[in-house]
Design a protein around this motif. Sequence first.
Motif, PDB file in Angstrom:
ATOM      1  N   ILE A 127       0.829  -1.199   0.000  1.00  0.00           N
ATOM      2  CA  ILE A 127       0.000   0.000   0.000  1.00  0.00           C
ATOM      3  C   ILE A 127       0.863   1.249   0.000  1.00  0.00           C
ATOM      4  N   ASP A 128       2.051   1.136   0.621  1.00  0.00           N
ATOM      5  CA  ASP A 128       2.967   2.287   0.624  1.00  0.00           C
ATOM      6  C   ASP A 128       3.447   2.596  -0.789  1.00  0.00           C
ATOM      7  N   LYS A 171       2.494   6.143  -3.301  1.00  0.00           N
ATOM      8  CA  LYS A 171       3.456   7.038  -3.957  1.00  0.00           C
ATOM      9  C   LYS A 171       2.912   7.590  -5.272  1.00  0.00           C
ATOM     10  N   ILE A 172       1.913   6.927  -5.814  1.00  0.00           N
ATOM     11  CA  ILE A 172       1.346   7.366  -7.093  1.00  0.00           C
ATOM     12  C   ILE A 172       0.235   8.365  -6.820  1.00  0.00           C
ATOM     13  N   VAL A 195      -8.442  10.618 -15.725  1.00  0.00           N
ATOM     14  CA  VAL A 195      -7.590  10.400 -14.557  1.00  0.00           C
ATOM     15  C   VAL A 195      -6.146  10.393 -15.037  1.00  0.00           C
ATOM     16  N   ILE A 196      -5.283  11.164 -14.368  1.00  0.00           N
ATOM     17  CA  ILE A 196      -3.875  11.227 -14.766  1.00  0.00           C
ATOM     18  C   ILE A 196      -2.959  10.885 -13.596  1.00  0.00           C
ATOM     19  N   VAL A 197      -1.763  10.416 -13.934  1.00  0.00           N
ATOM     20  CA  VAL A 197      -0.689  10.271 -12.947  1.00  0.00           C
ATOM     21  C   VAL A 197      -0.027  11.633 -12.835  1.00  0.00           C
ATOM     22  N   VAL A 242      -7.499  10.599  -6.611  1.00  0.00           N
ATOM     23  CA  VAL A 242      -8.097   9.281  -6.727  1.00  0.00           C
ATOM     24  C   VAL A 242      -7.445   8.384  -5.682  1.00  0.00           C
ATOM     25  N   LYS A 243      -8.248   7.769  -4.815  1.00  0.00           N
ATOM     26  CA  LYS A 243      -7.699   6.948  -3.728  1.00  0.00           C
ATOM     27  C   LYS A 243      -8.289   5.558  -3.761  1.00  0.00           C
TER      28      LYS A 243
END
Length: 416
Positions: free
Chosen positions: A313-314, A318-319, A371-373, A415-416
């Motif tokens: 999950i860590d 990061k994203i 949705v983007i990074v 976004v989570k």
Amino acid sequence: MASFKNLCDKRPELSFSDYWEKEDSTELIHFIGKDIIYFHALFWPAMLHGAHYRTPSQIYVNGFLTIDGQKMSKSRGTFIKARTYLNHLQPEYLRYYFATKLSDRIEDIDINFDDFTQRINSDLVGKFINIASRCASFIERHFDGMLAHTCVEPKIFNDFAIAGDTIAAHYQKLEYSQAMRAIMTLADQANQYIDEKKPWALIKNPDQRHAVQDICSVGLNLFRVLMIYLKPVLPDTAAHVEAFFNIPPLTFYDKNVPLIHHRINNFKPLINRIDPKQIEALKMSAQEEMKPIIANATPTTETKSAEPTHISIDDFNKIDLRVATIIEASAVEGADKLLKLKVDLGNETRQIFAGIKSAYDPEKLIGRQVVIVANLAPRKMRFGVSEGMVLAASGSEAGLFVISPDDGAESGMQVK
């Protein structure tokens, strides 16, 4: 205040009380950034009042500084250190460029390097310095460096001197961009005067030698007046101009009296044109300095294995996935798969190159949420810099499908 107190302790001619005592009338201006207005306009004056110090005469608020339209960011590689800049370019280039952009309004300043290069080469070199370089050579070669005994164009000189009052008012009101425009308008007039008189043609006629001395002396005096007006912005250049004219430091009131029957020194280049290669070298140096920071901020990509790789999950946290709204979309010339997108992230806009050309008409994407990074390291491509990644699903036969949120999502949401 503490820094100024320390300076006063080192320089006896400065008195801390002359600036900060409650009853003192010295003009005191606070220059701040627009993101700290509440503190410096409300809380800080209240603290000063409570501590029995004076409040500022005026608060001048600056906007943010961006680079080629992008927010200054170490992790995105759009951050340039002052030392890096100074390794490649003269500080006065930047001083002048900022002056052409600053006004009495709260506005962001963008360092667009194409515009930056054009302004320096056109304004400072092509207009301002050009006046001196055109006239000085005639005075040096043909008149032993001696200016004419009189100013043969008193009206032109007086017009330049009177214009200084308006320019000074712009400075006083912090309207620096208007001051620079007024100065460059005068520079155009000085160059036009020289063009009309054509000293290079007159010097061929022995009977016109003194006319050439008069014309070039007028040109140099107009240049001297312009240097007086630009001295607050270009102090180092002013020092070199004072050495060229062989005169004490220029003051504002020197604008009213022409320099006549005076020997000048040999002219040396004062400001050099910017070579585009210098700009590229500056950008490359900045990118190299930011690489370690970007590497630490962005997860490295390992070679893909045949088996699925589990992440924690860590790792996922990061994203930074964000909702973005496409506000511009166009095909990329010379690229078969790419579309150039401009997306709104709520508090900023970004440029992204997405490989979705085969599946989407650019015009139909405008207004669509994706949705983007958002924390992907910027990638420099031959078409430009891509500042993120648009998420899309794909299959061997099904094609491409851009991921979109449900109705109600807002630009910039995580976004989570």
